[in-house]
Write an enzyme that holds these catalytic residues in place. Structure first.
Site, PDB file in Angstrom:
ATOM      1  CB  SER A   1      -2.817  -3.729   7.898  1.00 35.51           C
ATOM      2  OG  SER A   1      -1.743  -4.290   7.350  1.00 35.51           O
TER       3      SER A   1
ATOM      4  N   GLY B   1       0.690  -4.954  11.054  1.00 36.28           N
ATOM      5  CA  GLY B   1       1.133  -3.890   9.613  1.00 36.28           C
ATOM      6  C   GLY B   1       1.092  -3.041   9.661  1.00 36.28           C
TER       7      GLY B   1
ATOM      8  CE  LYS C   1       1.034  -4.575   6.123  1.00 34.48           C
ATOM      9  NZ  LYS C   1       1.640  -3.836   4.975  1.00 34.48           N
TER      10      LYS C   1
ATOM     11  CB  SER D   1      -0.872  -0.598   0.717  1.00 34.17           C
ATOM     12  OG  SER D   1      -2.359  -1.274   1.681  1.00 34.17           O
ATOM     13  CG  ASN D   2       3.356   2.642   2.855  1.00 28.58           C
ATOM     14  OD1 ASN D   2       2.461   3.634   3.824  1.00 28.58           O
ATOM     15  ND2 ASN D   2       2.614   1.427   4.094  1.00 28.58           N
TER      16      ASN D   2
END
Length: 278
Positions: free
Chosen positions: A186, A210, A184, A66-67
């Site tokens: 988050s 996450g 993961k 996402s980043n």
């Protein structure tokens, strides 16, 4: 996602992939994607960032998370990013985001990431047609991907972006597939993490926290590693927290100290704020 995938027995009968189980215990920063003023990916700046990240005690990198703004990139750009990371730091594990809204396109992305040198594929849960995303639909999607993929699959539960969670009972079923090695998490729901950890403790299935803000709590109930945005800019501190939790050292104050900066580079200022800090 055709319903016939729900009816088949998900037993592997070929050598389409080699089961590559590796230890996900450690810190895997979800690295940011640099762009130039023309909005093209900037590999020079990526290499500059990697020259710093290589000095940290990271277990590996998460590319196209996402980043990493993967939703803004075409497949060719994604391949270039993974290639560059592997070229610059070939000794570390590379987890590559390969998810898409359709199963077929996700297969194409997994193949491309594998050819680029990725060690595992991180697959977010499809969400656009959210009314159809039942547990059965997720099972069909992920089973087909796991059967197909030449590299291990890591589930990606990110409700803050998808607006959905992969149901816990679905995660537990998927954990039995030998090519699905972890998830993961988050969402920050520690009860959820604890439930998954307890129900999969007899399996070779690993949970990754996450966010740096709930690392300690997640580890205490069964997580083994972290993919935390904060590690991009405070890699030493995030790695120190990981090491101290694993070794049983006192680290509550360190965990407290990471909450405010983690919030700044996620909820408050987002990816743009994270990049400013680099």
């Amino acid at each position: 996602m055709a319903m016939h995938f729900l009816l088949r027995r998900h037993v592997l009968t070929s050598c389409r992939f080699m089961s590559t189980t590796f230890d996900l215990s450690g810190v895997f920063p979800p690295i940011v994607t640099p762009f130039d003023k023309a909005e093209n990916i900037c590999l020079t700046n990526l290499r500059n960032n990697l020259s710093i990240w290589k000095t940290k005690k990271f277990k590996g990198y998460t590319v196209l998370g996402s980043n990493g703004e993967f939703q803004y990139l075409n497949l060719g750009e994604k391949v270039k990013l993974v290639n560059t990371v592997k070229e610059e730091d070939s000794n570390k594990i590379v987890i590559a985001g390969a998810g898409a809204e359709s199963t077929k396109i996700t297969e194409e992305h997994i193949s491309a990431m594998h050819k680029s040198g990725a060690d595992a594929a991180l697959i977010y849960s499809p969400c656009f047609y959210r009314g159809s995303m039942t547990g059965a639909a997720y099972l069909a999607h992920y089973y087909r991907l796991a059967d197909y993929s030449p590299i291990p699959i890591i589930l990606y539960n990110v409700p803050g972006n998808t607006g959905l969670e992969i149901p816990i009972d679905t995660v537990i079923k998927l954990a039995h597939h030998e090519n699905i090695i972890g998830i993961k998490e988050s969402g920050g729901n520690v009860v959820r993490i604890a439930t998954i950890a307890n129900e999969t403790k007899h399996l070779d299935f690993q949970i990754i926290a996450g966010s740096a803000s709930f690392m300690m709590a997640s580890y205490k109930v069964g997580a083994v590693g972290t993919v935390a945005a904060l590690a991009n800019v405070m890699g030493d501190e995030v790695c120190e927290l990981h090491d101290k939790i694993i070794s049983g050292e006192e680290c509550l104050d360190l965990q407290y100290s990471l909450i405010a900066p983690n919030t700044a580079v996620t909820a408050t200022f987002g990816v743009a704020g994270l990049k400013i800090c680099l």
